[in-house]
Motif scaffolding. Structure first.
Motif, PDB file in Angstrom:
ATOM      1  N   ILE A  28       0.842  -1.205   0.000  1.00 30.83           N
ATOM      2  CA  ILE A  28       0.000   0.000   0.000  1.00 30.83           C
ATOM      3  C   ILE A  28       0.876   1.252   0.000  1.00 30.83           C
ATOM      4  O   ILE A  28       0.632   2.201  -0.754  1.00 30.83           O
ATOM      5  CB  ILE A  28      -0.957  -0.019   1.211  1.00 30.83           C
ATOM      6  N   VAL A  29       1.919   1.261   0.818  1.00 30.49           N
ATOM      7  CA  VAL A  29       2.801   2.425   0.917  1.00 30.49           C
ATOM      8  C   VAL A  29       3.523   2.695  -0.398  1.00 30.49           C
ATOM      9  O   VAL A  29       3.599   3.845  -0.849  1.00 30.49           O
ATOM     10  CB  VAL A  29       3.811   2.252   2.075  1.00 30.49           C
ATOM     11  N   ILE A  30       4.038   1.657  -1.043  1.00 28.39           N
ATOM     12  CA  ILE A  30       4.776   1.905  -2.291  1.00 28.39           C
ATOM     13  C   ILE A  30       3.854   2.357  -3.405  1.00 28.39           C
ATOM     14  O   ILE A  30       4.242   3.192  -4.230  1.00 28.39           O
ATOM     15  CB  ILE A  30       5.632   0.699  -2.740  1.00 28.39           C
ATOM     16  N   ASN A  31       2.630   1.837  -3.440  1.00 25.31           N
ATOM     17  CA  ASN A  31       1.693   2.292  -4.473  1.00 25.31           C
ATOM     18  C   ASN A  31       1.305   3.740  -4.249  1.00 25.31           C
ATOM     19  O   ASN A  31       1.265   4.532  -5.192  1.00 25.31           O
ATOM     20  CB  ASN A  31       0.451   1.389  -4.514  1.00 25.31           C
ATOM     21  N   TRP A  32       1.026   4.107  -3.000  1.00 24.88           N
ATOM     22  CA  TRP A  32       0.692   5.492  -2.707  1.00 24.88           C
ATOM     23  C   TRP A  32       1.876   6.403  -3.049  1.00 24.88           C
ATOM     24  O   TRP A  32       1.699   7.448  -3.685  1.00 24.88           O
ATOM     25  CB  TRP A  32       0.301   5.651  -1.234  1.00 24.88           C
ATOM     26  N   THR A  33       3.068   6.029  -2.621  1.00 26.33           N
ATOM     27  CA  THR A  33       4.256   6.836  -2.885  1.00 26.33           C
ATOM     28  C   THR A  33       4.482   6.997  -4.380  1.00 26.33           C
ATOM     29  O   THR A  33       4.739   8.098  -4.870  1.00 26.33           O
ATOM     30  CB  THR A  33       5.502   6.192  -2.238  1.00 26.33           C
ATOM     31  N   PHE A  34       4.386   5.894  -5.105  1.00 23.79           N
ATOM     32  CA  PHE A  34       4.634   5.956  -6.547  1.00 23.79           C
ATOM     33  C   PHE A  34       3.639   6.876  -7.245  1.00 23.79           C
ATOM     34  O   PHE A  34       4.035   7.777  -7.983  1.00 23.79           O
ATOM     35  CB  PHE A  34       4.584   4.567  -7.176  1.00 23.79           C
ATOM     36  N   PHE A  35       2.364   6.643  -7.036  1.00 21.46           N
ATOM     37  CA  PHE A  35       1.374   7.426  -7.778  1.00 21.46           C
ATOM     38  C   PHE A  35       1.407   8.899  -7.380  1.00 21.46           C
ATOM     39  O   PHE A  35       1.293   9.774  -8.235  1.00 21.46           O
ATOM     40  CB  PHE A  35      -0.027   6.820  -7.627  1.00 21.46           C
ATOM     41  N   TYR A  36       1.610   9.173  -6.108  1.00 23.48           N
ATOM     42  CA  TYR A  36       1.707  10.562  -5.674  1.00 23.48           C
ATOM     43  C   TYR A  36       2.921  11.248  -6.309  1.00 23.48           C
ATOM     44  O   TYR A  36       2.813  12.340  -6.866  1.00 23.48           O
ATOM     45  CB  TYR A  36       1.791  10.623  -4.138  1.00 23.48           C
ATOM     46  N   ARG A  37       4.080  10.620  -6.210  1.00 22.07           N
ATOM     47  CA  ARG A  37       5.306  11.227  -6.748  1.00 22.07           C
ATOM     48  C   ARG A  37       5.278  11.281  -8.273  1.00 22.07           C
ATOM     49  O   ARG A  37       5.711  12.259  -8.874  1.00 22.07           O
ATOM     50  CB  ARG A  37       6.552  10.465  -6.277  1.00 22.07           C
ATOM     51  N   PHE A  38       4.795  10.226  -8.917  1.00 24.59           N
ATOM     52  CA  PHE A  38       4.782  10.195 -10.375  1.00 24.59           C
ATOM     53  C   PHE A  38       3.878  11.285 -10.940  1.00 24.59           C
ATOM     54  O   PHE A  38       4.263  11.991 -11.878  1.00 24.59           O
ATOM     55  CB  PHE A  38       4.350   8.813 -10.878  1.00 24.59           C
TER      56      PHE A  38
END
Length: 191
Positions: A28-38
């Motif tokens: 969950i954390v990596i998906n949130w981080t990725f989509f937010y940053r991307f």
């Protein structure tokens, strides 16, 4: 399907279930981080691309919404030191989130492996206390390998996301450097 999930939950080692829960949180954390940053980097790259294009088409300065504009406003004259500061700050801002993705990519397989080892140890312990057949061993090892598979699954996404965000951040810093070079060339021509 739900019966097999409930059976897995009831028969699995508590450490393995904890490992799977931790890997779910990681995912969950990596998906949130990725989509937010991307998405944030895409918007930022679009602004810097527009600013660079207008600068190369003859504008005297960079766009008001360009990141480097904050640094230009803070000084009366353009200098390499000023732009170096802007590039450093821009690179720092653009690469936020990469550490999280990197840590998850490198630790998730080990966390999954830890769950597998504990579950296999529990399986061998149960074999010693009962009449263990190959069916008991196979079922225990099969359940144990779920944690390793989950760890590898999470690591694949984390590593892929890391590379995508890193590439986008590199593209952004390149745009900032091109704007700096164009502005310094115009300042040299004007002098």
């Amino acid at each position: 399907m739900f019966e097999s999930l409930s059976d897995y939950y009831l028969t699995s080692n508590s450490v393995t279930l904890g490992v799977l829960a931790l890997l779910a949180v990681y995912f969950i954390v990596i998906n949130w981080t990725f989509f937010y940053r991307f998405l944030a980097l895409n918007r930022w790259v679009d602004k810097e691309t527009d600013s660079l294009e207008s600068l190369l088409m003859g504008a005297q300065g960079i766009a008001a919404n360009s990141y480097l504009n904050h640094f230009i406003k803070s000084s009366k004259r353009l200098s390499n030191e000023l732009f170096d500061l802007g590039l450093f700050a821009g690179t720092k801002e653009a690469t936020k989130g990469l550490a999280i993705l990197s840590v998850v990519a490198s630790t998730a397989p080990f966390i999954g492996l830890f769950g597998t080892v504990v579950s296999i140890l529990d399986t061998f312990n149960n074999i010693g206390s009962s009449s263990g057949t190959m069916a008991v061993i196979a079922a225990g090892v099969s359940d144990a390998l779920v944690a390793t598979a989950a760890g590898i699954f999470v690591a694949i996404f984390a590593y892929t996301y890391h590379q995508i965000v890193k590439r986008r951040a590199y593209e952004l810093t390149g745009l900032l450097q091109m704007q700096r070079d164009a502005l310094m060339a115009k300042a040299t021509d004007a002098a």
